[in-house]
Write a protein that holds these residues in place. Structure first.
Motif, PDB file in Angstrom:
ATOM      1  N   MET A 148      57.032  30.282  57.708  1.00 11.87           N
ATOM      2  CA  MET A 148      56.254  30.703  58.973  1.00 11.87           C
ATOM      3  C   MET A 148      56.623  32.249  59.332  1.00 11.87           C
ATOM      4  SD  MET A 148      53.698  29.757  61.138  1.00 11.87           S
ATOM      5  CE  MET A 148      53.251  30.708  62.252  1.00 11.87           C
ATOM      6  N   THR A 149      55.647  32.964  59.225  1.00 12.08           N
ATOM      7  CA  THR A 149      55.902  34.401  59.602  1.00 12.08           C
ATOM      8  C   THR A 149      55.465  34.807  60.915  1.00 12.08           C
ATOM      9  OG1 THR A 149      53.870  35.113  58.642  1.00 12.08           O
ATOM     10  CG2 THR A 149      55.691  35.308  57.317  1.00 12.08           C
ATOM     11  N   ALA A 150      55.885  35.812  61.487  1.00 11.55           N
ATOM     12  CA  ALA A 150      55.589  36.132  63.022  1.00 11.55           C
ATOM     13  C   ALA A 150      54.511  37.137  63.153  1.00 11.55           C
ATOM     14  CB  ALA A 150      56.850  36.705  63.655  1.00 11.55           C
ATOM     15  N   TYR A 151      53.574  36.672  64.093  1.00 13.32           N
ATOM     16  CA  TYR A 151      52.709  37.638  64.642  1.00 13.32           C
ATOM     17  C   TYR A 151      53.132  38.319  65.783  1.00 13.32           C
ATOM     18  CZ  TYR A 151      49.061  35.631  61.624  1.00 13.32           C
ATOM     19  OH  TYR A 151      48.067  35.031  60.741  1.00 13.32           O
ATOM     20  N   HIS A 152      52.555  39.560  65.905  1.00 15.95           N
ATOM     21  CA  HIS A 152      53.129  40.183  67.023  1.00 15.95           C
ATOM     22  C   HIS A 152      52.547  39.480  68.515  1.00 15.95           C
ATOM     23  CE1 HIS A 152      55.472  43.635  67.414  1.00 15.95           C
ATOM     24  NE2 HIS A 152      54.520  44.237  68.126  1.00 15.95           N
TER      25      HIS A 152
ATOM     26  N   TYR B 158      43.627  34.395  51.775  1.00 17.23           N
ATOM     27  CA  TYR B 158      43.316  35.483  52.273  1.00 17.23           C
ATOM     28  C   TYR B 158      42.681  35.593  53.448  1.00 17.23           C
ATOM     29  CZ  TYR B 158      41.988  40.459  51.927  1.00 17.23           C
ATOM     30  OH  TYR B 158      42.001  42.028  52.250  1.00 17.23           O
ATOM     31  N   GLY B 159      43.291  36.001  54.741  1.00 17.29           N
ATOM     32  CA  GLY B 159      42.810  36.074  55.786  1.00 17.29           C
ATOM     33  C   GLY B 159      41.995  37.368  56.202  1.00 17.29           C
ATOM     34  N   ASN B 160      41.018  37.413  55.440  1.00 13.47           N
ATOM     35  CA  ASN B 160      40.231  38.941  55.680  1.00 13.47           C
ATOM     36  C   ASN B 160      38.803  38.940  54.916  1.00 13.47           C
ATOM     37  OD1 ASN B 160      40.225  41.399  57.122  1.00 13.47           O
ATOM     38  ND2 ASN B 160      41.066  42.245  55.352  1.00 13.47           N
TER      39      ASN B 160
ATOM     40  N   GLU C  87      45.732  28.368  58.195  1.00 14.73           N
ATOM     41  CA  GLU C  87      46.655  28.283  59.676  1.00 14.73           C
ATOM     42  C   GLU C  87      46.031  28.914  60.579  1.00 14.73           C
ATOM     43  OE1 GLU C  87      50.948  30.434  59.895  1.00 14.73           O
ATOM     44  OE2 GLU C  87      50.981  28.926  58.457  1.00 14.73           O
TER      45      GLU C  87
ATOM     46  N   PHE D 241      43.256  31.680  60.462  1.00 13.07           N
ATOM     47  CA  PHE D 241      41.829  31.681  59.962  1.00 13.07           C
ATOM     48  C   PHE D 241      41.173  30.828  59.195  1.00 13.07           C
ATOM     49  CE2 PHE D 241      43.707  35.878  60.687  1.00 13.07           C
ATOM     50  CZ  PHE D 241      42.888  36.193  61.924  1.00 13.07           C
TER      51      PHE D 241
ATOM     52  N   TYR E 294      41.226  35.605  72.511  1.00 13.79           N
ATOM     53  CA  TYR E 294      42.118  34.656  72.271  1.00 13.79           C
ATOM     54  C   TYR E 294      43.521  34.936  72.829  1.00 13.79           C
ATOM     55  CZ  TYR E 294      43.676  38.614  69.028  1.00 13.79           C
ATOM     56  OH  TYR E 294      43.941  39.654  68.523  1.00 13.79           O
TER      57      TYR E 294
ATOM     58  N   LEU F 288      49.679  34.106  67.522  1.00 17.49           N
ATOM     59  CA  LEU F 288      48.755  35.177  67.500  1.00 17.49           C
ATOM     60  C   LEU F 288      48.994  36.239  68.356  1.00 17.49           C
ATOM     61  CD1 LEU F 288      46.701  35.473  64.860  1.00 17.49           C
ATOM     62  CD2 LEU F 288      44.898  34.454  66.624  1.00 17.49           C
TER      63      LEU F 288
ATOM     64  N   ALA G  53      49.033  52.542  64.605  1.00 21.09           N
ATOM     65  CA  ALA G  53      48.746  51.189  63.843  1.00 21.09           C
ATOM     66  C   ALA G  53      47.164  50.955  63.467  1.00 21.09           C
ATOM     67  CB  ALA G  53      49.384  50.106  64.249  1.00 21.09           C
ATOM     68  N   ASP G  54      46.675  50.424  62.554  1.00 22.52           N
ATOM     69  CA  ASP G  54      45.118  50.151  62.457  1.00 22.52           C
ATOM     70  C   ASP G  54      44.651  51.285  62.567  1.00 22.52           C
ATOM     71  OD1 ASP G  54      42.898  48.520  62.603  1.00 22.52           O
ATOM     72  OD2 ASP G  54      42.966  48.151  64.532  1.00 22.52           O
TER      73      ASP G  54
ATOM     74  N   GLU H  21      48.100  42.544  64.002  1.00 18.64           N
ATOM     75  CA  GLU H  21      49.341  43.162  63.321  1.00 18.64           C
ATOM     76  C   GLU H  21      50.236  41.892  62.980  1.00 18.64           C
ATOM     77  OE1 GLU H  21      51.057  46.291  65.057  1.00 18.64           O
ATOM     78  OE2 GLU H  21      53.009  45.573  64.499  1.00 18.64           O
TER      79      GLU H  21
ATOM     80  N   ARG I 188      53.956  40.948  61.184  1.00 15.10           N
ATOM     81  CA  ARG I 188      55.414  41.155  60.528  1.00 15.10           C
ATOM     82  C   ARG I 188      56.146  40.005  60.041  1.00 15.10           C
ATOM     83  NH1 ARG I 188      57.599  45.945  63.444  1.00 15.10           N
ATOM     84  NH2 ARG I 188      55.992  46.627  65.113  1.00 15.10           N
TER      85      ARG I 188
ATOM     86  N   GLY J 222      58.647  34.916  54.404  1.00 17.21           N
ATOM     87  CA  GLY J 222      59.777  35.533  55.124  1.00 17.21           C
ATOM     88  C   GLY J 222      59.632  35.150  56.728  1.00 17.21           C
TER      89      GLY J 222
END
Lengths: 358, 94
Positions: free
Chosen positions: A1-5, A142-144, A160, A162, A248, A253, A270-271, B15, B17, B93
């Protein structure tokens, strides 16, 4: 599980199932009919359609319908790979396939085509009947969704956070509107012109949904991507034009970072310079103008925005203030100096802190 | 070897990471090979062309950092190695 900001949490999720499918079966005949209008694919209805603009709206000065006036849609299946366009699975006039994602993409392309043609007299993305190609099932998890300059591409979501990106019709409208922008003002995709590019896509994306559902500005939810977040996420959508920053607020997220006013403009590298963040400011201005005028947002506020996008005066590197001044000029030109439209537009920009003089 | 991925943009503009430390991992060799290929790709036309240039509307932008060296790329200008690396880091990761 990766981290969103950035972590936080607040409210609960509503995940509507497929909007149009559900609404087409609605007990309310008006709602059902409006939804079916976008889902229906039969040629019989199509040939019977006349090229009319919405009552009370003068035809757009440019982009008059070309000979065809019919969409030319093709949906492709990338089969979880990244090669475009993929295998052709549904062409114009073909009946529904067994794949709901393919059918939603096809219907969404149709709904977007209808708005631009019937309301603004624009024949497809380029104003000259450009075929509309979309690829679904792009990549794995692919969440996009994106517009690659030639076609739309939709992922299935990561499951997860989207869901399937063809679920909200405003997402499909948003991607196609990037194509319209590319063929017209061609706003640069960074910083303020990039946020305007994003905002224009949100504006016409939500108008596609409102037009398909026959909603007034008061009835519309003004959300972008409602139904896209899974029920594990605390949020109602990705963006809110009515209340930027509230779509949200989730522990994984993070919180919707959109500002509604210029004083909260986010400077970031960014972005592409925060194009999906600062679009909240022009988004909210459109919402304010549309709700001040009332009725169908595509008729007056939408027409003014469309006039600016296609009028030839909007430069590729335009900032918010330049865009705002052009909307005021467009409102005056189309509806007169003393019209409610000009007043609503002036007030909307003033409320979000973007100057219209100077 | 520490491999970090920062993803920005996309339709959602959210974003994300993730990082992988390959020390002690049984599959460290495959990570090293993939990371090497991804950085190599950043120097050629495919990955390098996108450096500093805005991506296509709603495309993802990526920063890949391997032991302190950072390369940037944006869709659709990702090499196969870059595409595989970012999806693997974001998937596995922490």
């Amino acid at each position: 599980m990766t981290a969103y900001h950035s972590p936080t949490r607040v409210f609960c999720t509503i995940v509507p199932p497929h909007l149009l499918d559900r609404l087409a079966r609605s007990a309310d005949p008006a709602v059902a009919a409006a939804a079916r209008r976008t889902l229906v694919t039969d040629e019989a209805n199509r040939t019977a359609r006349r090229l009319t603009t919405v009552t009370g709206v003068r035809p757009a000065p440019r982009g008059t319908p070309a000979a065809s006036g019919e969409p030319r849609r093709t949906v492709f299946d990338a089969e979880q790979r990244t090669r475009l366009p993929g295998r052709k699975v549904r062409a114009e006039g073909d009946g529904p396939t067994g794949d709901a994602t393919v059918n939603r993409a096809y219907a969404g392309l149709g709904a977007t085509f209808e708005l631009f043609l019937r309301v603004y007299g624009r024949d497809s993305i380029d104003g000259a009947g450009l075929p509309l190609d979309a690829t679904v099932h792009y990549d794995r998890e692919y969440g996009n969704a994106f517009w690659n300059g030639e076609q739309m591409v939709f992922g299935d979501g990561d499951g997860e956070v989207f869901g399937d990106f063809t679920l909200p019709v405003d997402v499909i409208g948003h991607e196609l509107a990037h194509g319209v922008t590319q063929y017209t003002a061609n706003l640069a995709y960074f910083s303020q012109p990039g946020a305007l590019n994003e905002s224009v896509s949100d504006v016409f994306g939500t108008l596609v949904k409102q037009y398909a559902l026959g909603q007034t500005a008061e009835e519309a939810d003004w959300l972008i991507g409602a139904g896209l977040l899974t029920d594990r996420v605390r949020g109602v959508a990705l963006r809110s034009m009515k209340a930027p920053g509230t779509a949200y607020d989730d522990d994984v997220l993070g919180k919707d970072p959109q500002p509604a006013k210029m004083e909260d403009y986010v400077e970031t590298a960014a972005d592409n310079g925060g194009v999906h963040i600062n679009s909240g400011i022009p988004n909210h201005a459109f919402y304010l103008a549309a709700t001040a005028l009332g009725g169908h947002a595509w008729e007056r506020a939408g027409q003014i925005w469309y006039d600016v996008l296609t009028g030839g005066k909007l430069k590729e590197t335009a900032d918010f203030a330049t865009f705002a001044r052009l909307t005021v000029a467009a409102a005056r030109e189309r509806f007169g100096d003393d019209g409610a439209e000009t007043e609503a537009v002036l007030k909307a920009w003033s409320t979000v802190g973007v100057p219209t003089r100077g | 070897m520490r491999i970090e991925v920062r993803r920005t943009g996309g339709f959602a503009g959210i974003e994300r990471r993730a990082a992988v430390d390959t020390a002690g991992r049984p599959d460290a060799d495959s990570w090293h090979a993939l990371a090497g290929a991804a950085l190599e790709g950043a120097g050629d036309g495919a990955g390098g062309a996108a450096r500093g240039a805005p991506g296509m509307p709603d495309g993802f932008g990526y920063e890949i950092t391997v032991d302190g060296r950072t390369v940037r790329c944006a869709e659709p200008h990702l090499t196969e190695a870059q595409r595989e690396l970012v999806s693997r880091v974001l998937r596995e990761g922490a």
